[in-house]
Scaffold this active site. Structure first.
Site, PDB file in Angstrom:
ATOM      1  N   SER A 191     -27.297 -34.558  10.634  1.00  0.00           N
ATOM      2  CA  SER A 191     -28.084 -34.911   9.764  1.00  0.00           C
ATOM      3  C   SER A 191     -28.873 -36.215  10.222  1.00  0.00           C
ATOM      4  CB  SER A 191     -27.494 -35.029   8.173  1.00  0.00           C
ATOM      5  OG  SER A 191     -28.366 -35.165   7.365  1.00  0.00           O
ATOM      6  N   GLU A 192     -30.165 -36.031  10.397  1.00  0.00           N
ATOM      7  CA  GLU A 192     -31.028 -37.215  10.873  1.00  0.00           C
ATOM      8  C   GLU A 192     -30.900 -38.513  10.068  1.00  0.00           C
ATOM      9  OE1 GLU A 192     -32.398 -34.456   9.839  1.00  0.00           O
ATOM     10  OE2 GLU A 192     -34.360 -34.865   8.845  1.00  0.00           O
ATOM     11  N   ASN A 193     -30.575 -38.670   8.822  1.00  0.00           N
ATOM     12  CA  ASN A 193     -30.133 -39.919   8.360  1.00  0.00           C
ATOM     13  C   ASN A 193     -29.026 -40.629   9.131  1.00  0.00           C
ATOM     14  OD1 ASN A 193     -28.873 -37.851   7.133  1.00  0.00           O
ATOM     15  ND2 ASN A 193     -28.346 -39.071   5.452  1.00  0.00           N
TER      16      ASN A 193
END
Lengths: 209, 234
Positions: free
Chosen positions: A46-48
């Site tokens: 998840s790119e966060n």
């Protein structure tokens, strides 16, 4: 019968290989997590700032400090690792993520992808999509083959502003699967009950082979 | 030098001025410096340029500063969830510079690391690349992006010790680390200030050299999209 959303997600899940690190976009790509084949172990990024994304929490166990890139509450797994946004995109840009499965508005025969803005309509932003398509090993786009008005979304050239140029490897639509190859698109398979003639008729892009 | 301050207003005293450039941590409403944002609203500082991945929602996060018209320009990757933002943007009252999310994070990281620019393949062939220097390395085209140095960083962490060493929690780390490093001054709000020596030096996420002022406060920590699953009957 063309594939529905879940059948498209199930077909996209067949692209996954054991041991891969994968990023799933918002929409149909998120559903891919429900169809990961048995014996295939993938780690979702998840790119966060997370590797090893788990399912939604049980009611009452939501944690405001634990969300995915769609800002939904999620959970962690035994192999989960957290990191900051700069490191998250370092692993994306650095080619460590094997594959991204993303939604699309338009794809061209040269593998251009448009999925972030429609001029004149509300512009929300590209988020991490431009970084993902530029950085990951393989880009698979999952989308409807045609618009609500029946116009092809698989085009000679995209009409919408691009997310990336020449970045798409494979397109999975409700009508079938196409690969981006030199000279155009190659039909990999048709959805159950869809003929090759129907797939060709719904495709504006050049089909080779 | 004492880094711990009694309130957000005290911690920001002398740091705010009209037209300043602020880098803010957070992703959506997760890990946002909500107390410092509230204090900037109270201070009334105007014409702000804010680099932040998102722009909050109506009435919370950076949405608070949009409502009071204190923001001149946002540098963000995604601004979907904010009606007031859209109204001001579409009417031309608010400037918006879209940055791809990873480019924004790296611009902050680079600025904090003394790197004025870097090449990236992100955005090549898109509107993002227009007007930017292109360079081919090993047969692939890249564009030049600039590092960000902000007048002030506002950051939210989980725990700090009085020397400014920070520990974040889960995905609330996000942009807080790169945002913290790119400010000339960095003010951090935490849930708990713990005694010196109680954080394991091997587990510190951001060393105190980047942190100038710290406050502790109660945080609302609002959830943007509450998604749950049902417990299956065993």
């Amino acid at each position: 019968m063309p594939w529905d959303r879940n059948q498209m997600a199930a077909r996209a899940a067949q692209e996954l290989r054991d041991g891969w690190y994968v990023n799933l976009g918002i929409g149909i790509p998120t559903l891919v997590a429900n169809y990961i084949p048995e014996g295939v172990s993938v780690t979702l990024q998840s790119e966060n700032g997370m590797l090893g994304m788990g399912p939604f929490p049980f009611e009452g166990e939501e944690d405001p400090d634990l969300i995915n890139a769609g800002k939904q509450t999620i959970t962690e797994l035994p192999q989960t690792a957290y990191f900051d946004s700069a490191q998250s995109f370092a692993m994306i840009r650095g080619g460590k993520i094997a594959m991204a499965i993303l939604g699309g508005m338009e794809v061209s025969e040269e593998g251009d992808l448009a999925n972030w803005m429609i001029p004149g309509k509300l512009v929300k932003g590209m988020g991490g999509a431009m970084d993902l398509v530029a950085g990951v090993g393989r880009v698979v786009v999952v989308m409807d083959h045609t618009s609500k008005h029946g116009e092809s979304k698989v085009l000679h050239k995209c009409s919408l502003p691009l997310t990336g140029k020449g970045v798409v490897n494979r397109i999975i639509t409700n009508l079938g699967v196409l690969d981006v190859v030199p000279g155009g698109l190659k039909i990999v398979e048709c959805a159950d009950g869809v003929t090759e003639a129907e797939l060709r008729a719904a495709t504006e892009a050049t089909i080779v082979g | 030098m004492k880094k711990v301050y009694g309130s957000a207003a005290e911690a920001l005293d002398g740091l705010l001025f009209d037209g300043m450039f602020i880098a803010a941590g957070g992703f959506g409403l997760c890990g946002i410096p909500e107390l410092l944002i509230a204090a900037i609203k109270e201070a009334g500082t105007k014409d702000l340029t804010i680099a932040s991945n998102n722009a909050g929602v109506d009435g919370f996060g950076l949405g608070v500063l949009l409502a009071t018209r204190q923001v001149k320009k946002m540098i963000s990757s995604y601004v979907g969830e904010n009606a007031e933002f859209m109204r001001q943007y579409l009417s031309g009252e608010l400037e918006l510079e879209f940055n791809p999310q990873g480019t924004l994070a790296e611009r902050m990281r680079a600025g904090g690391a003394g790197i004025p620019g870097f090449y990236t393949a992100t955005g090549v062939g898109t509107v993002i690349a227009e007007g930017k220097e292109h360079h081919v390395f090993d047969g692939r085209t890249y564009i030049l992006e600039r590092g960000i140095v902000a007048d002030l960083s506002i950051v939210k962490a989980w725990k700090a010790d009085p020397s400014g060493n920070l520990v974040f929690r889960k995905t609330a780390r996000n942009f807080n680390v790169p945002a913290a490093t790119c400010g000339k001054v960095c003010v951090v709000e935490v849930e708990e200030i713990v005694p010196l020596g109680s954080l394991d030096p091997d587990t510190i996420h951001l060393p105190g050299i980047y942190v100038h002022r710290i406050i502790q406060g109660p945080h609302e920590k609002r959830i943007e999209q509450r998604t749950v699953r049902k417990k299956e009957a065993v």
